[in-house]
Design an enzyme around this catalytic site. Structure first.
Site, PDB file in Angstrom:
ATOM      1  N   SER A   1       0.850  -1.194   0.000  1.00  0.00           N
ATOM      2  CA  SER A   1       0.000   0.000   0.000  1.00  0.00           C
ATOM      3  C   SER A   1       0.880   1.237   0.000  1.00  0.00           C
ATOM      4  O   SER A   1       1.625   1.489   0.950  1.00  0.00           O
ATOM      5  CB  SER A   1      -0.900   0.024   1.238  1.00  0.00           C
ATOM      6  OG  SER A   1      -1.420   1.332   1.393  1.00  0.00           O
TER       7      SER A   1
ATOM      8  N   HIS B   1      -0.818  -1.265  -4.437  1.00  0.00           N
ATOM      9  CA  HIS B   1      -2.129  -0.905  -3.891  1.00  0.00           C
ATOM     10  C   HIS B   1      -2.176   0.611  -3.711  1.00  0.00           C
ATOM     11  O   HIS B   1      -1.414   1.177  -2.920  1.00  0.00           O
ATOM     12  CB  HIS B   1      -2.313  -1.625  -2.550  1.00  0.00           C
ATOM     13  CG  HIS B   1      -3.645  -1.433  -1.921  1.00  0.00           C
ATOM     14  ND1 HIS B   1      -4.760  -2.183  -2.270  1.00  0.00           N
ATOM     15  CD2 HIS B   1      -4.058  -0.580  -0.948  1.00  0.00           C
ATOM     16  CE1 HIS B   1      -5.788  -1.800  -1.522  1.00  0.00           C
ATOM     17  NE2 HIS B   1      -5.392  -0.828  -0.713  1.00  0.00           N
TER      18      HIS B   1
ATOM     19  N   ASP C   1      -4.201   3.766  -2.619  1.00  0.00           N
ATOM     20  CA  ASP C   1      -5.331   4.168  -1.782  1.00  0.00           C
ATOM     21  C   ASP C   1      -5.804   5.570  -2.143  1.00  0.00           C
ATOM     22  O   ASP C   1      -5.091   6.551  -1.953  1.00  0.00           O
ATOM     23  CB  ASP C   1      -4.919   4.123  -0.305  1.00  0.00           C
ATOM     24  CG  ASP C   1      -4.852   2.702   0.223  1.00  0.00           C
ATOM     25  OD1 ASP C   1      -5.857   1.977   0.093  1.00  0.00           O
ATOM     26  OD2 ASP C   1      -3.796   2.314   0.749  1.00  0.00           O
TER      27      ASP C   1
ATOM     28  N   MET D   1      -8.524   8.434  -1.431  1.00  0.00           N
ATOM     29  CA  MET D   1      -9.476   8.870  -0.397  1.00  0.00           C
ATOM     30  C   MET D   1      -9.950  10.287  -0.700  1.00  0.00           C
ATOM     31  O   MET D   1      -9.160  11.133  -1.125  1.00  0.00           O
ATOM     32  CB  MET D   1      -8.801   8.853   0.976  1.00  0.00           C
ATOM     33  CG  MET D   1      -8.163   7.522   1.332  1.00  0.00           C
ATOM     34  SD  MET D   1      -7.547   7.538   3.023  1.00  0.00           S
ATOM     35  CE  MET D   1      -6.615   6.004   3.038  1.00  0.00           C
TER      36      MET D   1
ATOM     37  N   HIS E   1      -7.713   1.220  -4.859  1.00  0.00           N
ATOM     38  CA  HIS E   1      -8.720   1.067  -3.806  1.00  0.00           C
ATOM     39  C   HIS E   1      -9.390   2.423  -3.593  1.00  0.00           C
ATOM     40  O   HIS E   1      -8.805   3.318  -2.976  1.00  0.00           O
ATOM     41  CB  HIS E   1      -8.005   0.569  -2.535  1.00  0.00           C
ATOM     42  CG  HIS E   1      -8.894   0.432  -1.337  1.00  0.00           C
ATOM     43  ND1 HIS E   1      -8.400   0.287  -0.054  1.00  0.00           N
ATOM     44  CD2 HIS E   1     -10.248   0.391  -1.218  1.00  0.00           C
ATOM     45  CE1 HIS E   1      -9.404   0.182   0.781  1.00  0.00           C
ATOM     46  NE2 HIS E   1     -10.534   0.247   0.120  1.00  0.00           N
TER      47      HIS E   1
ATOM     48  N   MET F   1     -11.670   4.760  -1.877  1.00  0.00           N
ATOM     49  CA  MET F   1     -12.450   5.034  -0.663  1.00  0.00           C
ATOM     50  C   MET F   1     -13.092   6.397  -0.858  1.00  0.00           C
ATOM     51  O   MET F   1     -12.714   7.394  -0.246  1.00  0.00           O
ATOM     52  CB  MET F   1     -11.522   4.998   0.562  1.00  0.00           C
ATOM     53  CG  MET F   1     -11.087   3.584   0.923  1.00  0.00           C
ATOM     54  SD  MET F   1      -9.609   3.556   1.960  1.00  0.00           S
ATOM     55  CE  MET F   1      -8.357   3.656   0.697  1.00  0.00           C
TER      56      MET F   1
ATOM     57  N   MET G   1     -11.883  -5.578   4.460  1.00  0.00           N
ATOM     58  CA  MET G   1     -11.054  -4.656   5.261  1.00  0.00           C
ATOM     59  C   MET G   1     -10.865  -5.197   6.682  1.00  0.00           C
ATOM     60  O   MET G   1     -11.823  -5.648   7.316  1.00  0.00           O
ATOM     61  CB  MET G   1     -11.727  -3.274   5.370  1.00  0.00           C
ATOM     62  CG  MET G   1     -11.823  -2.477   4.080  1.00  0.00           C
ATOM     63  SD  MET G   1     -10.253  -1.970   3.370  1.00  0.00           S
ATOM     64  CE  MET G   1      -9.518  -0.996   4.672  1.00  0.00           C
TER      65      MET G   1
ATOM     66  N   ASP H   1      -6.833  -6.122   3.733  1.00  0.00           N
ATOM     67  CA  ASP H   1      -6.165  -4.814   3.783  1.00  0.00           C
ATOM     68  C   ASP H   1      -6.330  -4.202   5.174  1.00  0.00           C
ATOM     69  O   ASP H   1      -7.451  -3.974   5.616  1.00  0.00           O
ATOM     70  CB  ASP H   1      -6.813  -3.914   2.714  1.00  0.00           C
ATOM     71  CG  ASP H   1      -6.210  -2.520   2.623  1.00  0.00           C
ATOM     72  OD1 ASP H   1      -5.125  -2.285   3.190  1.00  0.00           O
ATOM     73  OD2 ASP H   1      -6.838  -1.661   1.977  1.00  0.00           O
TER      74      ASP H   1
END
Ligand code: DX5
Ligand code: ZN
Length: 220
Positions: A7, A32, A34, A36, A65, A67, A136, A174
């Site tokens: 990540s 990965h 992330d 957000m 990913h 979010m 998660m 994760d």
């Protein structure tokens, strides 16, 4: 097959390109990423323009990913930026089927994630469209949190449901994955292991990735 997906939330953002290049040399399978939005989760990271630039630095699978509250709106941007796999949350505000179709029509891998408070059964209606499910093991938003071992039952249930339907999909875990917790996740059935602080905080990421892989491989 085991896949280790570092990540990049825990990498040094001042030299992201180098970090991306380095992760391949260290033996990572995927990266990965992330994303957000400060709305779905209480943190803001990066968006598609940065992913597009980073695409030049690595040919590893970009495991994005999202979010974010309204993933459907941004799927075309992430596809154009070079995402290979797009994972969004079943708890989001976008229509799930339409968002999955958008990803799949572009030839990319579609995935759904569940937060700790969401039953894994929430993804069952969509299983036929998914290349991966992310369970998660921390509340999404931040790296470096403790692994929630009580999520393992969800992974076991998900694997059983997939077996019942004859589906062979990736199951990703994760949050809080480390040399101490990886075996529990793999034993439950997770084969895609995301690790942020455990890899980027390691003195020897190559060794850490190899150890994560060999500990998980015992169960596959
Ligand atoms: C949390 C992110 C994770 C996070 C994992 O919301 O989705 O990918 O970076 O970090 P660690 O491995 O440090 O728990
Ligand atoms: Zn993540």
């Amino acid at each position: 097959m085991i896949k280790i997906s570092p990540s990049i939330l825990s990498c040094d953002y001042s030299k992201m390109g180098e970090e991306f290049e380095n992760m391949k040399k260290c033996g990572a399978d995927w990266l990965h990423i992330d994303v957000m939005d400060g709305h779905f989760v209480p943190n803001i990271t990066l968006g598609a323009p940065l992913v597009k630039c980073l695409r030049k630095c690595s040919d590893l699978v970009f495991d994005c990913h999202l979010m974010i509250s309204d993933p459907k709106k941004y799927i075309p941007d992430f596809i154009k930026a070079g995402a290979d796999l797009i994972c969004f949350h079943v708890e989001c505000d976008s229509p799930i089927d339409e968002t999955l179709d958008l990803i799949r029509e572009s030839g990319k891998i579609a995935a759904l994630a569940v937060k700790p408070g969401t039953p894994v059964e929430a993804v069952y209606p969509y299983l036929d469209k998914l290349g991966m499910v992310l369970v998660m093991t921390v509340e999404p938003g931040f790296g470096g949190q403790s692994f929630m071992a009580d999520m393992m039952d969800k992974i076991v249930a998900l694997r059983a449901e997939c077996a019942k339907r004859g589906l062979d999909i990736d199951v990703q875990v994760d949050g809080g994955i480390s040399l101490e917790t990886v075996e529990a996740a793999a034993k439950a059935g997770a084969n895609v292991l995301v690790a942020g602080s455990a890899i980027f905080g390691s003195e020897d990421p190559t060794k850490t990735i190899a150890e994560l892989r060999s500990k998980a491989a015992k169960y596959f």
